[in-house]
Design a protein around this motif. Sequence first.
Motif, PDB file in Angstrom:
ATOM      1  N   GLY A  10      30.181 -16.348  26.314  1.00 19.43           N
ATOM      2  CA  GLY A  10      30.277 -17.514  25.806  1.00 19.43           C
ATOM      3  C   GLY A  10      30.551 -17.091  23.915  1.00 19.43           C
ATOM      4  N   ASP A  11      29.554 -15.514  24.349  1.00 23.87           N
ATOM      5  CA  ASP A  11      28.880 -15.044  22.539  1.00 23.87           C
ATOM      6  C   ASP A  11      30.213 -14.240  22.372  1.00 23.87           C
ATOM      7  OD1 ASP A  11      27.345 -16.822  21.932  1.00 23.87           O
ATOM      8  OD2 ASP A  11      25.788 -16.553  22.949  1.00 23.87           O
ATOM      9  N   GLN A  12      30.560 -13.218  23.333  1.00 24.38           N
ATOM     10  CA  GLN A  12      30.860 -12.083  23.372  1.00 24.38           C
ATOM     11  C   GLN A  12      32.397 -12.134  22.745  1.00 24.38           C
ATOM     12  OE1 GLN A  12      29.896  -9.882  26.963  1.00 24.38           O
ATOM     13  NE2 GLN A  12      28.104  -9.930  26.057  1.00 24.38           N
ATOM     14  N   ARG A  13      33.284 -11.017  22.304  1.00 22.61           N
ATOM     15  CA  ARG A  13      34.605 -10.886  22.008  1.00 22.61           C
ATOM     16  C   ARG A  13      35.080  -9.534  22.830  1.00 22.61           C
ATOM     17  NH1 ARG A  13      33.833 -15.160  21.627  1.00 22.61           N
ATOM     18  NH2 ARG A  13      34.615 -16.704  20.798  1.00 22.61           N
ATOM     19  N   TRP A  14      35.507  -9.371  23.924  1.00 25.90           N
ATOM     20  CA  TRP A  14      36.348  -8.404  24.517  1.00 25.90           C
ATOM     21  C   TRP A  14      37.097  -7.557  24.084  1.00 25.90           C
ATOM     22  CZ3 TRP A  14      34.427  -8.113  30.213  1.00 25.90           C
ATOM     23  CH2 TRP A  14      33.588  -8.676  30.298  1.00 25.90           C
ATOM     24  N   ALA A  15      37.821  -7.392  22.703  1.00 28.91           N
ATOM     25  CA  ALA A  15      39.007  -7.168  21.872  1.00 28.91           C
ATOM     26  C   ALA A  15      40.386  -7.013  22.925  1.00 28.91           C
ATOM     27  CB  ALA A  15      38.636  -5.426  21.982  1.00 28.91           C
ATOM     28  N   GLU A  16      40.665  -6.055  23.184  1.00 32.60           N
ATOM     29  CA  GLU A  16      42.141  -5.775  24.200  1.00 32.60           C
ATOM     30  C   GLU A  16      41.623  -6.670  25.791  1.00 32.60           C
ATOM     31  OE1 GLU A  16      43.973  -2.854  24.278  1.00 32.60           O
ATOM     32  OE2 GLU A  16      45.113  -2.628  22.348  1.00 32.60           O
ATOM     33  N   GLY A  17      40.592  -6.744  26.467  1.00 34.16           N
ATOM     34  CA  GLY A  17      39.819  -6.970  27.489  1.00 34.16           C
ATOM     35  C   GLY A  17      39.532  -8.579  27.178  1.00 34.16           C
ATOM     36  N   ASP A  18      39.854  -8.825  26.275  1.00 34.50           N
ATOM     37  CA  ASP A  18      39.183 -10.631  25.962  1.00 34.50           C
ATOM     38  C   ASP A  18      39.452 -11.134  27.631  1.00 34.50           C
ATOM     39  OD1 ASP A  18      36.787 -11.500  24.601  1.00 34.50           O
ATOM     40  OD2 ASP A  18      38.665 -13.167  23.761  1.00 34.50           O
ATOM     41  N   PHE A  19      40.934 -11.536  27.902  1.00 34.22           N
ATOM     42  CA  PHE A  19      41.825 -11.916  29.060  1.00 34.22           C
ATOM     43  C   PHE A  19      40.619 -12.074  29.973  1.00 34.22           C
ATOM     44  CE2 PHE A  19      42.875  -7.848  30.223  1.00 34.22           C
ATOM     45  CZ  PHE A  19      42.874  -7.630  31.916  1.00 34.22           C
ATOM     46  N   VAL A  20      39.858 -10.706  30.479  1.00 30.82           N
ATOM     47  CA  VAL A  20      39.277  -9.895  31.613  1.00 30.82           C
ATOM     48  C   VAL A  20      37.769 -11.566  31.104  1.00 30.82           C
ATOM     49  CG1 VAL A  20      37.595  -9.612  32.647  1.00 30.82           C
ATOM     50  CG2 VAL A  20      40.324  -8.796  32.084  1.00 30.82           C
ATOM     51  N   VAL A  46      44.775 -16.985  30.283  1.00 31.87           N
ATOM     52  CA  VAL A  46      46.191 -16.613  30.621  1.00 31.87           C
ATOM     53  C   VAL A  46      47.305 -16.480  29.285  1.00 31.87           C
ATOM     54  CG1 VAL A  46      48.731 -17.480  31.738  1.00 31.87           C
ATOM     55  CG2 VAL A  46      46.219 -17.828  32.961  1.00 31.87           C
ATOM     56  N   GLN A  47      46.985 -16.596  28.435  1.00 28.10           N
ATOM     57  CA  GLN A  47      47.794 -17.065  26.561  1.00 28.10           C
ATOM     58  C   GLN A  47      47.299 -15.387  26.194  1.00 28.10           C
ATOM     59  OE1 GLN A  47      46.766 -20.155  24.877  1.00 28.10           O
ATOM     60  NE2 GLN A  47      48.187 -19.072  22.596  1.00 28.10           N
ATOM     61  N   THR A  48      46.057 -14.739  26.195  1.00 23.31           N
ATOM     62  CA  THR A  48      45.616 -14.035  25.921  1.00 23.31           C
ATOM     63  C   THR A  48      46.708 -12.400  26.223  1.00 23.31           C
ATOM     64  OG1 THR A  48      43.370 -14.906  25.807  1.00 23.31           O
ATOM     65  CG2 THR A  48      44.144 -12.105  25.355  1.00 23.31           C
ATOM     66  N   ALA A  49      46.581 -13.020  27.769  1.00 22.82           N
ATOM     67  CA  ALA A  49      47.406 -12.003  28.325  1.00 22.82           C
ATOM     68  C   ALA A  49      49.069 -11.325  28.118  1.00 22.82           C
ATOM     69  CB  ALA A  49      47.010 -12.164  30.405  1.00 22.82           C
ATOM     70  N   SER A  50      49.529 -12.962  28.164  1.00 25.92           N
ATOM     71  CA  SER A  50      50.647 -13.572  28.126  1.00 25.92           C
ATOM     72  C   SER A  50      51.653 -12.226  27.827  1.00 25.92           C
ATOM     73  CB  SER A  50      51.382 -13.988  26.663  1.00 25.92           C
ATOM     74  OG  SER A  50      52.353 -14.617  27.755  1.00 25.92           O
ATOM     75  N   ASN A  52      51.800  -9.030  28.649  1.00 20.60           N
ATOM     76  CA  ASN A  52      51.584  -7.930  29.466  1.00 20.60           C
ATOM     77  C   ASN A  52      51.451  -8.329  30.754  1.00 20.60           C
ATOM     78  OD1 ASN A  52      50.630  -6.307  26.287  1.00 20.60           O
ATOM     79  ND2 ASN A  52      49.498  -8.661  26.498  1.00 20.60           N
ATOM     80  N   LEU A  53      52.319  -6.681  31.369  1.00 16.48           N
ATOM     81  CA  LEU A  53      52.683  -6.815  32.520  1.00 16.48           C
ATOM     82  C   LEU A  53      51.263  -6.987  33.911  1.00 16.48           C
ATOM     83  CD1 LEU A  53      54.167  -7.619  34.885  1.00 16.48           C
ATOM     84  CD2 LEU A  53      55.156  -5.079  35.097  1.00 16.48           C
ATOM     85  N   LYS A  54      49.884  -5.868  33.152  1.00 17.88           N
ATOM     86  CA  LYS A  54      48.973  -5.681  33.617  1.00 17.88           C
ATOM     87  C   LYS A  54      47.803  -6.632  33.342  1.00 17.88           C
ATOM     88  CE  LYS A  54      49.339  -0.872  33.849  1.00 17.88           C
ATOM     89  NZ  LYS A  54      49.055   0.835  33.511  1.00 17.88           N
ATOM     90  N   PRO A  55      47.636  -6.671  32.657  1.00 20.77           N
ATOM     91  CA  PRO A  55      46.928  -7.822  32.708  1.00 20.77           C
ATOM     92  C   PRO A  55      47.182  -8.919  33.261  1.00 20.77           C
ATOM     93  CG  PRO A  55      47.422  -6.842  30.391  1.00 20.77           C
ATOM     94  CD  PRO A  55      48.117  -6.742  31.118  1.00 20.77           C
ATOM     95  N   LEU A  56      48.382  -9.923  33.229  1.00 19.37           N
ATOM     96  CA  LEU A  56      49.104 -11.085  34.122  1.00 19.37           C
ATOM     97  C   LEU A  56      49.269 -10.709  36.077  1.00 19.37           C
ATOM     98  CD1 LEU A  56      51.931 -11.684  31.283  1.00 19.37           C
ATOM     99  CD2 LEU A  56      50.169 -12.696  32.132  1.00 19.37           C
ATOM    100  N   TYR A  57      49.232  -9.086  36.106  1.00 20.65           N
ATOM    101  CA  TYR A  57      48.767  -9.245  37.340  1.00 20.65           C
ATOM    102  C   TYR A  57      47.211  -8.867  37.802  1.00 20.65           C
ATOM    103  CZ  TYR A  57      53.501  -8.190  39.125  1.00 20.65           C
ATOM    104  OH  TYR A  57      54.432  -8.257  40.044  1.00 20.65           O
ATOM    105  N   ALA A  58      46.519  -8.545  37.089  1.00 19.00           N
ATOM    106  CA  ALA A  58      44.568  -8.621  36.572  1.00 19.00           C
ATOM    107  C   ALA A  58      44.849 -10.151  37.191  1.00 19.00           C
ATOM    108  CB  ALA A  58      43.949  -8.066  36.086  1.00 19.00           C
ATOM    109  N   LEU A  59      45.678 -11.430  36.799  1.00 16.75           N
ATOM    110  CA  LEU A  59      44.711 -12.856  36.331  1.00 16.75           C
ATOM    111  C   LEU A  59      45.332 -13.378  38.077  1.00 16.75           C
ATOM    112  CD1 LEU A  59      44.986 -14.147  32.734  1.00 16.75           C
ATOM    113  CD2 LEU A  59      42.736 -13.075  33.720  1.00 16.75           C
ATOM    114  N   LEU A  60      45.904 -13.186  38.299  1.00 16.69           N
ATOM    115  CA  LEU A  60      46.776 -13.134  39.670  1.00 16.69           C
ATOM    116  C   LEU A  60      45.802 -12.663  40.655  1.00 16.69           C
ATOM    117  CD1 LEU A  60      49.818 -14.624  40.765  1.00 16.69           C
ATOM    118  CD2 LEU A  60      50.223 -12.038  41.290  1.00 16.69           C
TER     119      LEU A  60
END
Length: 240
Positions: A10-20, A46-50, A52-60
């Motif tokens: 809850g207290d972190q931010r993961w830059a480009e990987g924040d969707f994870v 989902v909004q963060t990954a929107s 970007n194909l690989k992040p969306l597949y990761a969420l899938l």
Amino acid sequence: NYAQVETVLGDQRWAEGDFVRLALLAHARKQLGRKFAGQTDWTAAVQTASGNLKPLYALLNCSTEWNWPEEREDVAWKIIQQFPAERSILTLLENIYVSEGNSRGLQKVYAAMMKYASTNSIARNNFAAVSLLINRQMDEAQEIAHQNFVSHPDDGTIASTYAYALHLEGQTVKGLQLLSKLNEEDLQKPAIATYYGVLLAATGKTNEARPYLKIASKSKGLLPEEKKLIAQAQQSSSAN
């Protein structure tokens, strides 16, 4: 410990990987019974990954692994809408909806398939057949069924869809004449036997209808509307 996971993430931010991070936070909070907060985190993931194909597949993959059917469906539609070349997603959605008996979902899939491959006779037939079953976009479905039959008159499955369209237009005899031209091997295929049996029963040929309705009733993957059609026709046949 999900409470610890929630506190740490809850207290972190993961830059480009924040969707994870957001997805993991959503999972933790849902496991803790905080469904609304978890859903909010998932929506943010989902909004963060929107886009970007690989992040969306990761969420899938996450939604599949965690057995979240609604979230999986939503991500899958987002992928195909943003990346139309990912046609395998439509097959995934088709399989999901078939297993659920979700006819409206299937109609949406077949509409998308037609959009991306407008001349695909199978997609056109599937769209027409399901639309006729659920009584949606009927004019379009009947026109597609007719055009598809004109282009593929020797395809038994396409012929059965057009015959059912004729039946719904009050031209049952014409539809039955069309199906009667098919060979017996085709007529005994469950997808075709369903409509042949239904049309035979509708014209009072109940004895002839029974064996085809029996074949149809044993078919796997029937949609609820098809089961209802078969049951009604069988009831009509047994009453005579």
